[in-house]
Write a protein that holds these residues in place. Structure first.
Motif, PDB file in Angstrom:
ATOM      1  N   ALA A  77       0.848  -1.202   0.000  1.00 35.63           N
ATOM      2  CA  ALA A  77       0.000   0.000   0.000  1.00 35.63           C
ATOM      3  C   ALA A  77       0.877   1.243   0.000  1.00 35.63           C
ATOM      4  CB  ALA A  77      -0.897   0.034   1.233  1.00 35.63           C
ATOM      5  N   ASN A  94      -3.595   1.220  -4.058  1.00 29.94           N
ATOM      6  CA  ASN A  94      -4.358   0.731  -2.900  1.00 29.94           C
ATOM      7  C   ASN A  94      -5.661   0.046  -3.321  1.00 29.94           C
ATOM      8  OD1 ASN A  94      -2.256   1.954  -1.609  1.00 29.94           O
ATOM      9  ND2 ASN A  94      -3.458   3.421  -0.444  1.00 29.94           N
ATOM     10  N   TYR A 143      -5.118   8.503   1.525  1.00 25.25           N
ATOM     11  CA  TYR A 143      -4.918   7.163   2.089  1.00 25.25           C
ATOM     12  C   TYR A 143      -6.170   6.709   2.859  1.00 25.25           C
ATOM     13  CZ  TYR A 143      -2.685   3.745   5.308  1.00 25.25           C
ATOM     14  OH  TYR A 143      -2.339   2.640   6.045  1.00 25.25           O
ATOM     15  N   SER A 146      -8.961   5.801   0.557  1.00 27.34           N
ATOM     16  CA  SER A 146      -8.760   4.478  -0.075  1.00 27.34           C
ATOM     17  C   SER A 146      -9.024   3.363   0.928  1.00 27.34           C
ATOM     18  CB  SER A 146      -7.360   4.368  -0.698  1.00 27.34           C
ATOM     19  OG  SER A 146      -6.366   4.171   0.283  1.00 27.34           O
ATOM     20  N   LYS A 147      -8.637   3.556   2.180  1.00 26.88           N
ATOM     21  CA  LYS A 147      -8.851   2.495   3.180  1.00 26.88           C
ATOM     22  C   LYS A 147     -10.340   2.352   3.515  1.00 26.88           C
ATOM     23  CE  LYS A 147      -4.771   0.757   3.845  1.00 26.88           C
ATOM     24  NZ  LYS A 147      -4.498  -0.604   3.394  1.00 26.88           N
TER      25      LYS A 147
END
Ligand code: AKB
Length: 312
Positions: A77, A94, A143, A146-147
């Motif tokens: 990632a 990701n 980030y 995306s998570k």
């Protein structure tokens, strides 16, 4: 269950330790390490290794078929700080790597998947203290977006296609074997290296920025315990809150100063301060404790003892 395990992103901070751990547990030839580049000598000599781009479905499928892989750990990632610099690359890496692995599960080519989420799924409107499992999310980083999207896809693939995907929201991880790269919580590893080298540490966060953290040994144990748990115990198929300790840069500095009294820290916050400010101070992980028996073993003092002993 086919017994071969594939680790994607095996040369990174978590991937390296996960690879060693799983090889010790199941035997070297049962754990295939893979990454986009080669890793440390130790890792490369500890068992089978494949150069693999997780965004390339055909290459992934080929490795899975060749080794008769049953379980995949997707650890590749782009982390929070780097992702702010390269938003599209972060999104592509990701998300596409996750889709590829979830689709292997959907096609019944692998039987079980681990995918890490992060405290980055939370955002500035989330309650900061003892952040609950189910709450306002609204992440403000590339980030984190995306998570959070990844979590929704994991749950969707579980519900819709029966894919056995399991996940935890890692806090900042502290380890001495492999350096982290591109994260906002990386300061909590760098600080130990500078202290042992006898240098002043320039901290990129303010001294009072409290974040959830965990020692790597706890993180690996949590990961393996979740993967070994009976499927019916796992009630969360997005990602479990996971916690061990929370501290500020000032507090970690003080714990180091108990052993290195001359150690000095200078605070020079940069763009990573805004990322840290959008994340929780502490996490409520009661569901992980209840569902699959999670209990952390390392607090700040024990972590500092281990880090300084290994790095000195
Ligand atoms: C980061 O700082 O980006 C990571 C994380 C908290 O997921 N360590």
């Amino acid at each position: 269950m086919k017994h071969t395990i594939l680790i994607i992103g095996a040369c990174g901070q978590i991937g390296t330790e996960l690879t060693f751990n799983l090889r010790q547990k199941y035997g070297s030839d049962k754990v295939i390490a893979s990454d986009i580049r080669e890793g440390s000598e130790d890792l490369m000599h500890s068992g089978p290794f494949e150069i693999l781009d997780a965004t390339d479905y055909d290459a992934l499928e080929e490795v899975v078929a060749y080794y008769e892989v049953g379980e995949v750990y997707l650890m590749a990632a782009m982390l929070s700080a780097t992702a702010e610099k390269f938003p599209e690359r972060a999104w592509n890496l990701n998300m596409n790597s996750l889709f590829n692995v979830l689709n292997l599960g959907k096609e019944k080519k692998v039987e079980r998947i681990f995918w890490p989420s992060s405290i980055a799924v939370f955002g500035p409107n989330t309650p900061k203290d003892q952040t609950p499992q189910h709450t306002m999310m609204e992440p403000s980083t590339v980030y984190g977006i995306s998570k959070l999207s990844g979590e929704r896809w994991c749950e969707y693939y579980f519900k819709k296609f029966g894919v056995d995907v399991r996940s935890v929201r890692y806090p900042g991880l502290i380890s001495w074997k492999t350096m982290p790269g591109g994260g906002t919580t990386d300061y909590a590893v760098e600080i130990y290296h500078e202290a042992v080298a006898g240098n002043t540490f320039n901290c990129f966060l303010k001294g009072d920025t409290k974040l959830p953290m965990m020692y790597m040994e706890d993180a690996i144990r949590a990961t393996l315990e979740l993967m070994e748990a009976d499927a019916e115990k796992i009630r969360i198929r997005s990602s479990y809150n996971l916690a061990a300790m929370s501290f500020t840069p000032k507090e970690i500095a003080q714990s180091i100063q108990q052993r290195f009294p001359d150690f000095k820290v200078v605070y020079e916050p940069d763009y990573r301060q805004a990322i840290a400010d959008s994340w929780p101070n502490s996490i409520d992980d009661s569901l992980a404790r209840k569902d699959w028996g999670w209990t952390p073993e390392f607090d700040l003092e024990k972590t500092t003892g281990e880090m300084l002993a290994h790095l000195s």
